[in-house]
Design a protein around this motif. Sequence first.
Motif, short mmCIF file in Angstrom:
data_model
loop_
_atom_site.label_atom_id
_atom_site.label_comp_id
_atom_site.label_asym_id
_atom_site.label_seq_id
_atom_site.Cartn_x
_atom_site.Cartn_y
_atom_site.Cartn_z
N PHE A 10 -10.38 12.65 -97.55
CA PHE A 10 -9.99 11.72 -96.50
C PHE A 10 -9.29 10.48 -97.06
N VAL A 11 -9.63 10.08 -98.27
CA VAL A 11 -8.89 8.99 -98.92
C VAL A 11 -7.45 9.42 -99.15
N ALA A 49 -12.75 13.51 -85.49
CA ALA A 49 -12.82 12.05 -85.67
C ALA A 49 -11.62 11.57 -86.49
N TRP A 50 -11.23 12.35 -87.50
CA TRP A 50 -10.07 11.95 -88.31
C TRP A 50 -8.80 11.93 -87.46
N GLN A 51 -8.59 12.95 -86.66
CA GLN A 51 -7.38 12.97 -85.83
C GLN A 51 -7.36 11.80 -84.85
N GLY A 52 -8.51 11.46 -84.30
CA GLY A 52 -8.57 10.27 -83.44
C GLY A 52 -8.27 9.00 -84.21
N THR A 53 -8.75 8.94 -85.45
CA THR A 53 -8.47 7.79 -86.32
C THR A 53 -6.98 7.65 -86.57
N VAL A 54 -6.33 8.77 -86.88
CA VAL A 54 -4.89 8.75 -87.15
C VAL A 54 -4.12 8.31 -85.90
N LEU A 55 -4.53 8.83 -84.77
CA LEU A 55 -3.87 8.45 -83.51
C LEU A 55 -4.04 6.96 -83.24
N HIS A 56 -5.23 6.44 -83.47
CA HIS A 56 -5.47 5.01 -83.25
C HIS A 56 -4.65 4.16 -84.22
N VAL A 89 -1.16 4.01 -82.93
CA VAL A 89 -1.02 3.10 -81.78
C VAL A 89 -1.03 1.64 -82.24
N LEU A 90 -1.97 1.32 -83.12
CA LEU A 90 -2.09 -0.07 -83.60
C LEU A 90 -1.02 -0.43 -84.63
N GLN A 91 -0.43 0.59 -85.27
CA GLN A 91 0.52 0.38 -86.36
C GLN A 91 -0.12 -0.39 -87.51
N ASP A 92 -1.38 -0.08 -87.79
CA ASP A 92 -2.03 -0.62 -88.98
C ASP A 92 -3.13 0.35 -89.43
N MET A 93 -3.65 0.07 -90.61
CA MET A 93 -4.57 0.99 -91.25
C MET A 93 -6.05 0.68 -91.00
N SER A 94 -6.36 -0.31 -90.20
CA SER A 94 -7.76 -0.67 -90.00
C SER A 94 -8.62 0.48 -89.46
N PRO A 95 -8.10 1.39 -88.62
CA PRO A 95 -8.95 2.51 -88.20
C PRO A 95 -9.43 3.40 -89.34
N ILE A 96 -8.71 3.41 -90.46
CA ILE A 96 -9.13 4.22 -91.60
C ILE A 96 -10.44 3.67 -92.16
N ASP A 97 -10.52 2.35 -92.34
CA ASP A 97 -11.77 1.74 -92.80
C ASP A 97 -12.89 2.02 -91.81
N PHE A 109 -17.67 8.73 -91.26
CA PHE A 109 -17.89 9.53 -92.46
C PHE A 109 -19.28 9.26 -93.05
N GLU A 110 -19.56 8.01 -93.37
CA GLU A 110 -20.83 7.69 -94.01
C GLU A 110 -22.02 7.97 -93.10
#
Length: 194
Positions: A84-85, A160-167, A170-178, A185-186
């Motif tokens: 995922f990283v 969950a990952w696909q939703g993260t990528v979509l978000h 939409v936001l045009q930033d990487m904060s959903p990855i964190d 994940f954890e």
Amino acid sequence: MPRPSLREHVIAAAVEQFHRRGYHASGVKDITDAANLPKGSFYNYFSSKEEMALEALRRYGLGRQLERLRDPGTPPVDRLRAHFVFFGDDLNHDGTNLGCMFGNFAAESISTGPALRDAVGNAWSHWIAALTVALTEMKELGELPADRDVDLLARGLARAWQGTVLHAKVLQDMSPIDDFFAGVFEPLLGLPAR
């Protein structure tokens, strides 16, 4: 070093166009223009846009490095995290606006033919199976409780990952990855927060 064939050049242009613009918004002319070839040359290599899209999806899938999830030389939890990283780094490198080509095609799949829907569905199944391998090893090592359903867990992580990528798109930033690592994940894997 041998020069890449024109077919490979067309495929590279198609992967880029389909990833950037999606299936419906990418025409044969867009692909040949991106490859700096006349439109008619496309048909020397592919019989249709759909055939080209299937090859583009296949090539994109090869770049997802799913085989790393099965590497017996690395602990399974480390493989999952690295997987995922890698996806997050790839998203950051390509720009959040591109997202995942499989996810992009899935969003268009209602209005595409069955061959493309099947290709995306098969890619998802292959990904979930690879996630399940690592999760099963975690369970066998006692790193997951014995009652955990690894198939369900793999599907949940993929969705969950696909939703993260979509978000992120939409936001045009990487904060959903964190957020994915800390909030999905954890906790799903019962790992301590980092």
